[in-house]
Design a protein around this motif. Structure first.
Motif, PDB file in Angstrom:
ATOM      1  N   GLU A 128       0.556   3.879  -3.066  1.00 42.68           N
ATOM      2  CA  GLU A 128       0.179   5.243  -2.652  1.00 42.68           C
ATOM      3  C   GLU A 128      -0.780   5.886  -3.653  1.00 42.68           C
ATOM      4  OE1 GLU A 128       0.141   8.319   0.097  1.00 42.68           O
ATOM      5  OE2 GLU A 128       1.105   6.373   0.243  1.00 42.68           O
ATOM      6  N   HIS A 129      -2.028   5.428  -3.658  1.00 41.41           N
ATOM      7  CA  HIS A 129      -3.018   5.929  -4.603  1.00 41.41           C
ATOM      8  C   HIS A 129      -4.291   6.306  -3.868  1.00 41.41           C
ATOM      9  CE1 HIS A 129      -5.758   6.020  -8.070  1.00 41.41           C
ATOM     10  NE2 HIS A 129      -4.675   6.144  -8.821  1.00 41.41           N
ATOM     11  N   GLU A 130      -5.001   7.304  -4.402  1.00 41.93           N
ATOM     12  CA  GLU A 130      -6.196   7.807  -3.729  1.00 41.93           C
ATOM     13  C   GLU A 130      -7.326   6.767  -3.684  1.00 41.93           C
ATOM     14  OE1 GLU A 130      -8.029  10.034  -7.696  1.00 41.93           O
ATOM     15  OE2 GLU A 130      -7.721  11.145  -5.847  1.00 41.93           O
ATOM     16  N   LEU A 186       0.818  -1.204   0.000  1.00 39.63           N
ATOM     17  CA  LEU A 186       0.000   0.000   0.000  1.00 39.63           C
ATOM     18  C   LEU A 186       0.855   1.258   0.000  1.00 39.63           C
ATOM     19  CD1 LEU A 186      -2.767  -1.077   2.528  1.00 39.63           C
ATOM     20  CD2 LEU A 186      -3.111  -0.513   0.115  1.00 39.63           C
ATOM     21  N   ARG A 187       1.959   1.220   0.748  1.00 31.56           N
ATOM     22  CA  ARG A 187       2.843   2.379   0.797  1.00 31.56           C
ATOM     23  C   ARG A 187       3.494   2.616  -0.568  1.00 31.56           C
ATOM     24  NH1 ARG A 187       3.131   6.948   3.723  1.00 31.56           N
ATOM     25  NH2 ARG A 187       5.222   7.827   3.664  1.00 31.56           N
ATOM     26  N   ARG A 242      -4.531   4.285   2.538  1.00 28.79           N
ATOM     27  CA  ARG A 242      -3.152   4.761   2.692  1.00 28.79           C
ATOM     28  C   ARG A 242      -2.545   4.273   4.006  1.00 28.79           C
ATOM     29  NH1 ARG A 242      -4.867   9.272  -0.574  1.00 28.79           N
ATOM     30  NH2 ARG A 242      -3.289   9.699  -2.169  1.00 28.79           N
ATOM     31  N   HIS A 248       0.129   5.155   6.942  1.00 29.53           N
ATOM     32  CA  HIS A 248       0.862   6.266   7.541  1.00 29.53           C
ATOM     33  C   HIS A 248       2.152   5.808   8.210  1.00 29.53           C
ATOM     34  CE1 HIS A 248      -2.438   8.788   6.544  1.00 29.53           C
ATOM     35  NE2 HIS A 248      -3.241   8.406   7.524  1.00 29.53           N
TER      36      HIS A 248
END
Length: 465
Positions: A66-68, A62-63, A72, A74
Motif C-alpha cells: 500500500e504505497h503511493e 500490493l495490498r 493500489r 481496491h
C-alpha cells in the motif's frame, strides 16, 4: 475476444491490455463515480493452480505494501467460471511503453523519470521483494490532480515478484529478454534484488542512450561505460552508473534500487534536497515521500532466539540472532529476520533483526520508532562502512555531516537525516566487526521524545559474537 458487460459490480467500458497471464479491462464504479482497472486471469491459465495462486499473491502483495509509488488494489473477486480478478487503481496516463512508441521523451525528463522508477522499485526492495520484470510496459503514469500537471509514476505487474526468501532457483525462470538479468536465464541461480538493478539499468539505457539496441541488449555481457553513447543533455557520468547497474555479475552491480538512485543523483549533480516544482510543464514527475526506511526485513522469525529476558518486557531485555545481540530500549521488542538482498558465500541470506515497540509494523508505519540491525560478511569484503552508508543516502532528505563514535568495541560511522515527509528523522550507521570479517549496519528511527544520546546508547547495546 468478447467484451464482458460487467465484472462484479463494475461496468466494463473497454479493453486496456492483454498479457501472457492476464487481461486488463477499464471498468466504471457507479457507486463511487470512478474508473478502475480490472485485471482478470487469462482463460488458458485458469486450470493451473500455481498460476492462480501467483495471481492472488500479486494482489495480496500490493495490498500489503500500500504505497503511493505502487499500483493500489481496491478489491479482489472471482468470475462465475472461477477465474480470479483484481480491481486496481486506473493509471490514466498510460504506460512508458506507450509513450516511447509515441514520441521521444526529452533527455532531462527521461533522467528524472528513471530516478522516479528507481524510487518506486526501492519501495519493493525495502520490503524484501524482487520484481524480476521491470520493463516499459510495467511503468505506469497516474494524474495526481486534474489541474496540477503532476504525474505519479507507478510500478505495476508484480505477478512475477516474489519475497526474497522464495526468489531462488526453486522458482520458475521468468522475465523479459532485453531487461532480464543474466542470472534469470539460469534455472539454478539465486535471484535477488540485484536482478532488478540490472532491469533498471536496461531501462536507463533505453531512456538515455543514443542507440539503446546496440548498447548491450543481446546475450553477450553488458557494455562498459565507453560503449554507452548518451543522448545530448544527459551528464556524462551517467554512463558509468548504467554500466555498473548492468554488470554481468550481480556482485558488481549496485546493491539495490536506492543505491542506484543515489548514484544517478550524484552523477547528475542533483542537490540533496531538491525544491518541489511549482510551474506546470510536460513530463513533470512528483517527488517521492522522503525518509521512508531504506531497508526492511525478509522473512520474519528466521533463526532468532531471545536471551537475557522476554523481548516484550520493558528495559533490561536482549535479543539474539546469528552473531547479533541487542539490548532493547524500554518498551521495545524484536523479531529475527534476514537482510533483504544480502547473501553469504554459502548462498544463505545474512542475519538481521528489527526492534521497535511494534517490530512487525515498523517498516510500513512511519509513526513508529525502531531500528533495523543487519550483519554482512559479503558487504565488508566489497566496501567500507562509510562507503556503504554513501550507497544508502536519502536523496529527498537533508543530511548532517558524518561523525564517528566508538561503542562496544565497534567504531561506528553515523549519518543523520532530517526529512519533511514520512519519518522526520533517520539515522544511518555502520561499523566493522572487531574480531571477524563482517559489517554491521544499524538504521534507527529515534522516538520523537528521545534525547541526543539515544543513538549512541542504542549502538552501545549492539554486541557482536
Amino acid at each position: 475476444m468478447t467484451v464482458p458487460l460487467r465484472i462484479g459490480p463494475y461496468v466494463i467500458e473497454r479493453l486496456l491490455g492483454v498479457g501472457s497471464f492476464a487481461t486488463v479491462w477499464l471498468g466504471y464504479d457507479q457507486a463511487l463515480d470512478a474508473h478502475v482497472a480490472i485485471k482478470v486471469l487469462a482463460e488458458n491459465w485458469s486450470h493451473d493452480l500455481r498460476v492462480r495462486e501467483r495471481f492472488r499473491d500479486e494482489a495480496r502483495l500490493l495490498r500489503r505494501l500500500e504505497h503511493e509509488r505502487l499500483v493500489r488494489v481496491h478489491a479482489v473477486g472471482e468470475l462465475p467460471d472461477g477465474r480470479p480478478y483484481a480491481v486496481l487503481a486506473w493509471a490514466d496516463g498510460g504506460s512508458l511503453r506507450d509513450r516511447l512508441a509515441a514520441d521521444p521523451i526529452p533527455a532531462p525528463a527521461a533522467l528524472r523519470l528513471l530516478g522516479e522508477v528507481c524510487a518506486g522499485v526501492a519501495v519493493l526492495h525495502r520490503h524484501g521483494v524482487v520484481h524480476r520484470d521491470l520493463t516499459p510496459g510495467n511503468i505506469l503514469f497516474h494524474s495526481a490532480g486534474a489541474d496540477s500537471g503532476v504525474e505519479q509514476v507507478l510500478i505495476a505487474d508484480l505477478g512475477l515478484a516474489k519475497a526474497l526468501a522464495a526468489a531462488s532457483g526453486l522458482t520458475a525462470r521468468a522475465g523479459t529478454p532485453g531487461y532480464m538479468a543474466p542470472e534469470q536465464d539460469d534455472p539454478g541461480a539465486v535471484i535477488d534484488i540485484r536482478a532488478d538493478v540490472f532491469g533498471l539499468g536496461r531501462l536507463g539505457i533505453r531512456l538515455l542512450a543514443v542507440d539503446p539496441l546496440r548498447a548491450g541488449s543481446g546475450p553477450s555481457p553488458p557494455p562498459v561505460a565507453a560503449a554507452i553513447r548518451l543522448r545530448e543533455g544527459v551528464p556524462a557520468g551517467v554512463a558509468a552508473v548504467l554500466a555498473r547497474a548492468t554488470a554481468h555479475h550481480p556482485a558488481d552491480r549496485y546493491p539495490d534500487a536506492a543505491a542506484l538512485h543515489a548514484a544517478l543523483d550524484r552523477a547528475a549533480g542533483v542537490a540533496p534536497h531538491p525544491p518541489r516544482p511549482a510551474a506546470r510543464r510536460p513530463y513533470r514527475l512528483r517527488l517521492a515521500a522522503a525518509g521512508v526506511v531504506a531497508v526492511v526485513a525478509g522473512v520474519a522469525g528466521a533463526g532468532a532466539e531471545t536471551g537475557g529476558g522476554e523481548t516484550g518486557q520493558p528495559g533490561g531485555a536482549t535479543y539474539t540472532t546469528g552473531p547479533l545481540t541487542v539490548a532493547l530500549p524500554a518498551g521495545w521488542s524484536a523479531t529475527g529476520t534476514t537482510w533483504a538482498g544480502q547473501y553469504g558465500a554459502d548462498g544463505e541470506a545474512e542475519p538481521a533483526l528489527v526492534m521497535s515497540p511494534q517490530p512487525r509494523r515498523w517498516a510500513a508505519d512511519p509513526r513508529l520508532p525502531g531500528a533495523f540491525v543487519g550483519f554482512s560478511a559479503t558487504t565488508a569484503a566489497r566496501t567500507t562502512p562509510a562507503g556503504f552508508l554513501a550507497e544508502r543516502a536519502h536523496g529527498d532528505c537533508t543530511s548532517a555531516p558524518a561523525r564517528t563514535t566508538r561503542q562496544a568495541d565497534v567504531e561506528w560511522t553515523v549519518v543523520g537525516y532530517r526529512c519533511d515527509r514520512g519519518r522526520p528523522q533517520i539515522i544511518e550507521s555502520a561499523g566493522l566487526h572487531p574480531g571477524r570479517a563482517g559489517l554491521v549496519y544499524v538504521q534507527i528511527v529515534p522516538p520523537a521524545e528521545s534525547g541526543a544520546d539515544f543513538v549512541d546508547t542504542l549502538l552501545a547495546g549492539v554486541r557482536l559474537r
